[in-house]
Write a protein that holds these residues in place. Sequence first.
Motif, PDB file in Angstrom:
ATOM      1  N   LYS A 254       5.133 -43.101  45.310  1.00 11.53           N
ATOM      2  CA  LYS A 254       4.407 -41.857  45.565  1.00 11.53           C
ATOM      3  C   LYS A 254       3.152 -42.108  46.397  1.00 11.53           C
ATOM      4  CE  LYS A 254       2.946 -37.694  43.109  1.00 11.53           C
ATOM      5  NZ  LYS A 254       2.782 -37.072  41.780  1.00 11.53           N
ATOM      6  N   SER A 391      11.694 -31.829  41.977  1.00  9.76           N
ATOM      7  CA  SER A 391      10.277 -31.881  42.327  1.00  9.76           C
ATOM      8  C   SER A 391       9.374 -32.037  41.111  1.00  9.76           C
ATOM      9  CB  SER A 391       9.872 -30.616  43.099  1.00  9.76           C
ATOM     10  OG  SER A 391      10.562 -30.525  44.333  1.00  9.76           O
ATOM     11  N   GLN A 396       9.367 -34.937  46.826  1.00 13.63           N
ATOM     12  CA  GLN A 396       8.167 -34.426  47.475  1.00 13.63           C
ATOM     13  C   GLN A 396       8.493 -33.963  48.887  1.00 13.63           C
ATOM     14  OE1 GLN A 396       5.154 -37.594  47.287  1.00 13.63           O
ATOM     15  NE2 GLN A 396       4.053 -36.351  45.804  1.00 13.63           N
ATOM     16  N   ARG A 398       7.082 -34.039  52.454  1.00 17.28           N
ATOM     17  CA  ARG A 398       6.104 -34.733  53.295  1.00 17.28           C
ATOM     18  C   ARG A 398       6.285 -34.296  54.746  1.00 17.28           C
ATOM     19  NH1 ARG A 398       4.487 -39.929  51.317  1.00 17.28           N
ATOM     20  NH2 ARG A 398       4.259 -39.803  49.037  1.00 17.28           N
ATOM     21  N   TYR A 402      11.866 -33.770  53.024  1.00 20.51           N
ATOM     22  CA  TYR A 402      11.988 -34.136  51.610  1.00 20.51           C
ATOM     23  C   TYR A 402      12.188 -35.641  51.472  1.00 20.51           C
ATOM     24  CZ  TYR A 402      12.312 -29.298  50.053  1.00 20.51           C
ATOM     25  OH  TYR A 402      12.037 -27.984  49.764  1.00 20.51           O
ATOM     26  N   THR A 405      10.623 -39.926  45.491  1.00 21.08           N
ATOM     27  CA  THR A 405       9.501 -40.806  45.203  1.00 21.08           C
ATOM     28  C   THR A 405       9.498 -41.259  43.746  1.00 21.08           C
ATOM     29  OG1 THR A 405       7.981 -39.030  44.527  1.00 21.08           O
ATOM     30  CG2 THR A 405       8.118 -39.528  46.882  1.00 21.08           C
ATOM     31  N   ASP A 407       6.485 -42.322  40.964  1.00 20.01           N
ATOM     32  CA  ASP A 407       5.076 -42.548  40.685  1.00 20.01           C
ATOM     33  C   ASP A 407       4.941 -43.841  39.877  1.00 20.01           C
ATOM     34  OD1 ASP A 407       5.581 -41.959  37.943  1.00 20.01           O
ATOM     35  OD2 ASP A 407       5.129 -39.843  38.239  1.00 20.01           O
TER      36      ASP A 407
END
Length: 474
Positions: A254, A391, A396, A398, A402, A405, A407
């Motif tokens: 992320k 989501s 995400q 960006r 799409y 990602t 985290d």
Amino acid sequence: MRIDISKYKEHYHDSKGKMVDRWQEGIKLLPFTSNPSQDGVDKGAGLSGATGAFFRLLEKDQVQAIEDFAAAESKVRSYLVEKCRMKVSQADEFIRMFRDIMQVNGSLNVTDTAFLKYIPLVPDDDMISTKNKRKYRSGQTKLGNLLASMADLDFAIPNLESNNLFSKLLKDALVECTSGFGGTKIQEEVYYVLPDIRKSFKDDFKWIMEQDTTAIVRYIHLLLHFYVCYTVLQTLPKLSYRYKEQKPYYFILKSERISTTHDAVLSWKNILPKTFMDRIYGRSQALDIINCVLERKDEKFVGFYPEVLTRLSETPFEENKADCEELLRLYQKDKREVFSKRSSESSSIEEIDVTVNSYEEFFKKLERLCCGLQSPSYISRMRKKIVDLLSMRFLQLRRGNYVLTLDNEMLVFLVAMITKGQRVKLEEMYKGFNRYGIFFNRGTRLAIESYLLKLNLLDRKSDSGEAQYVKVIL
């Protein structure tokens, strides 16, 4: 295996013989309905509602969630005084403890695995509108059913008994008073889940339930949400008869910055382009119709196109040819009659020749009809629900692209799940990610290794001086 035309009429027509667009009548694959306002989850729903639904389905004890804390406190207090012969002052003190420990901002705070099944479908949050609460309840219920389908609803739950005296007494009180909390009963639905995913889910669920209570309570939501998204991502490409082999989904961290040519951007565009996502309803309906009309006795499901083709190929195509063509003719006729009453459908595809000479050609033409005669109002419905779900933790947008990602918390958890407490070579860890359909390019690998080094989870020392090892304990 023969095709039974009467099953199409049974599932896709109402009592008056009128054609009705159905969704997942023959096989349930995705945890959504075609109604845009009826169900769904997004970031506002949180991850815990599906956890509560999942554990209530698994335990099969008809326990209801704690949605009304005042009612729960009253029931528990009565149980302690009347059944346990506890003094009123002691019962009041217990209730104060119950409130302080188990209630945070009006919502249930799970401190013990015994209370996972009491998590409500929707948090008690005044910021969530009544409309969204209704949508979230339906959406979380479907996610709970999808997860329970991975466990077959017959999965042996590990021992969740607690040695904590407060928890044990509270658990006994809640079981005794379970009918009085006003919770929503979960409606059971069975979904078709890929065999490999079902197997890995059982292994990973068993692993997490063997961890200490603190780790289970903290990470169980991540495990279950990951498997929901993992299943959806692996299911979507298989809705097309063109599916041959799964292509890799590239993920990034992320925290990473990427360009429009990054593998994570390109892989999403390659596997799930907008043109594909816009036709999810039609593709799903085509596969659903085929599963509806296949003659079978005790089987709940057949599956995706490869499984369907395997079963149909047991019968020479010439024996099913007339029924394949009749099904195409009926569907085309039915949808055009429906569309003739709607001016908005005038741009639908031209009538096609329904003659087919193979099962593969039958699949192709049925999918073409279901997608081409799909109502424009359905184009964005399924795409939005899928994007909203992913989501919540993984997807995400960006710069208009799409990307999938991870985290930091999810990354460490997945590394722990893959390594399962063992000291594993770095390359083997990446192969473990690949088994879940997760791939990283060189830049993301370097970012992962840098982060693991910072956490002191990556050991560079080895006998050869080259191999690197990872070990994560939750």
